[in-house]
Write a protein that holds these residues in place. Structure first.
Motif, PDB file in Angstrom:
ATOM      1  N   MET A  26     133.817  30.538  65.468  1.00 40.76           N
ATOM      2  CA  MET A  26     135.266  30.716  65.355  1.00 40.76           C
ATOM      3  C   MET A  26     135.635  32.194  65.484  1.00 40.76           C
ATOM      4  O   MET A  26     136.584  32.538  66.190  1.00 40.76           O
ATOM      5  CB  MET A  26     135.777  30.173  64.022  1.00 40.76           C
ATOM      6  N   GLN A  27     134.872  33.051  64.822  1.00 39.35           N
ATOM      7  CA  GLN A  27     135.159  34.482  64.910  1.00 39.35           C
ATOM      8  C   GLN A  27     135.005  34.982  66.340  1.00 39.35           C
ATOM      9  O   GLN A  27     135.836  35.760  66.825  1.00 39.35           O
ATOM     10  CB  GLN A  27     134.271  35.273  63.955  1.00 39.35           C
ATOM     11  N   ALA A  28     133.962  34.538  67.027  1.00 39.77           N
ATOM     12  CA  ALA A  28     133.753  34.954  68.416  1.00 39.77           C
ATOM     13  C   ALA A  28     134.907  34.469  69.296  1.00 39.77           C
ATOM     14  O   ALA A  28     135.414  35.220  70.143  1.00 39.77           O
ATOM     15  CB  ALA A  28     132.424  34.419  68.935  1.00 39.77           C
ATOM     16  N   ALA A  29     135.353  33.246  69.083  1.00 40.63           N
ATOM     17  CA  ALA A  29     136.449  32.695  69.881  1.00 40.63           C
ATOM     18  C   ALA A  29     137.746  33.453  69.624  1.00 40.63           C
ATOM     19  O   ALA A  29     138.483  33.776  70.562  1.00 40.63           O
ATOM     20  CB  ALA A  29     136.624  31.207  69.576  1.00 40.63           C
ATOM     21  N   ARG A  38     141.291  37.900  61.254  1.00 40.40           N
ATOM     22  CA  ARG A  38     142.339  37.888  60.225  1.00 40.40           C
ATOM     23  C   ARG A  38     143.736  37.964  60.841  1.00 40.40           C
ATOM     24  O   ARG A  38     144.680  37.400  60.322  1.00 40.40           O
ATOM     25  CB  ARG A  38     142.116  38.990  59.201  1.00 40.40           C
ATOM     26  N   HIS A  39     143.867  38.649  61.987  1.00 42.27           N
ATOM     27  CA  HIS A  39     145.153  38.687  62.686  1.00 42.27           C
ATOM     28  C   HIS A  39     145.473  37.311  63.261  1.00 42.27           C
ATOM     29  O   HIS A  39     146.616  36.848  63.192  1.00 42.27           O
ATOM     30  CB  HIS A  39     145.127  39.730  63.808  1.00 42.27           C
ATOM     31  N   LEU A  57     152.169  34.549  52.542  1.00 38.70           N
ATOM     32  CA  LEU A  57     151.173  34.734  53.589  1.00 38.70           C
ATOM     33  C   LEU A  57     149.900  35.358  53.016  1.00 38.70           C
ATOM     34  O   LEU A  57     148.792  34.948  53.374  1.00 38.70           O
ATOM     35  CB  LEU A  57     151.739  35.590  54.723  1.00 38.70           C
ATOM     36  N   ALA A  58     150.034  36.314  52.111  1.00 33.10           N
ATOM     37  CA  ALA A  58     148.863  36.905  51.462  1.00 33.10           C
ATOM     38  C   ALA A  58     148.064  35.841  50.722  1.00 33.10           C
ATOM     39  O   ALA A  58     146.837  35.798  50.798  1.00 33.10           O
ATOM     40  CB  ALA A  58     149.283  38.025  50.506  1.00 33.10           C
ATOM     41  N   HIS A  59     148.768  34.941  50.027  1.00 35.09           N
ATOM     42  CA  HIS A  59     148.088  33.847  49.319  1.00 35.09           C
ATOM     43  C   HIS A  59     147.411  32.899  50.304  1.00 35.09           C
ATOM     44  O   HIS A  59     146.269  32.479  50.085  1.00 35.09           O
ATOM     45  CB  HIS A  59     149.055  33.072  48.426  1.00 35.09           C
ATOM     46  N   SER A  70     148.503  45.984  56.049  1.00 33.77           N
ATOM     47  CA  SER A  70     147.757  46.538  57.184  1.00 33.77           C
ATOM     48  C   SER A  70     147.709  45.550  58.349  1.00 33.77           C
ATOM     49  O   SER A  70     147.905  45.934  59.508  1.00 33.77           O
ATOM     50  CB  SER A  70     146.341  46.907  56.729  1.00 33.77           C
ATOM     51  N   ILE A  71     147.450  44.297  58.051  1.00 35.60           N
ATOM     52  CA  ILE A  71     147.419  43.252  59.083  1.00 35.60           C
ATOM     53  C   ILE A  71     148.779  43.158  59.777  1.00 35.60           C
ATOM     54  O   ILE A  71     148.868  43.140  61.004  1.00 35.60           O
ATOM     55  CB  ILE A  71     147.031  41.883  58.461  1.00 35.60           C
ATOM     56  N   LEU A  72     149.832  43.126  58.968  1.00 41.17           N
ATOM     57  CA  LEU A  72     151.175  43.005  59.535  1.00 41.17           C
ATOM     58  C   LEU A  72     151.583  44.243  60.321  1.00 41.17           C
ATOM     59  O   LEU A  72     152.262  44.131  61.343  1.00 41.17           O
ATOM     60  CB  LEU A  72     152.193  42.694  58.439  1.00 41.17           C
TER      61      LEU A  72
END
Length: 150
Positions: A26-29, A38-39, A57-59, A70-72
């Motif tokens: 999944m991570q590779a895809a 995470r994005h 969203l954090a939850h 940071s993600i946002l």
């Protein structure tokens, strides 16, 4: 059916190994889309919900709110999300996808579907549904235990 006798026949180890394999695929895809996992997960949650508060969203992502910022910030720089104050509660920010995010969300969903298709190809649709039910039941049990331990 043969009896489980080796350490790697133990259900916990079988599940952990399967989880590692699926997680790596999944991570590779997701990384192939040009985004970090995470994005991608943030975008998928927003696509499913139509928008949500930063705290919700954090939850959902199970990250600290400071990590979510940071993600946002990254997603906002790419013009995939917007953050707006909630008119009913000015302390709250609502996060929504932009039109530019629609194509990347479709790409992420296709990548995830491809992994699921290859990983679960040996299981019938009924087996896949049953596995999903069992895994969600385990997740709910884990969540209940965490609430008791807190």
């Amino acid at each position: 059916m043969p009896a489980a006798n080796g350490v790697m026949d133990r259900l916990g180890f079988v599940l952990a190994r399967a989880g590692l394999v699926v997680n790596a695929r999944m991570q590779a895809a997701m990384t192939a889309t040009g985004l970090k996992p995470r994005h991608c997960l943030a975008l998928l949650h927003l696509a499913d919900s139509g928008g949500m508060s930063q705290l919700a969203l954090a939850h959902a992502l199970e990250v600290d709110p400071s990590v979510l910022v940071s993600i946002l910030n990254d997603l906002e720089r790419r013009e995939f999300v917007t953050r707006q104050r909630d008119p009913s509660d000015r302390r709250r920010h609502v996060v929504r996808l932009t039109e530019q995010a629609e194509a990347v969300v479709a790409e992420i969903e296709a990548a995830v579907a491809g992994v699921e298709h290859s990983v679960f190809a040996e299981l019938s649709k009924a087996d896949q549904r049953a596995l999903g039910i069992l895994l969600r039941r385990l997740g709910a049990a884990r969540d209940a235990l965490e609430c008791v331990e807190d």
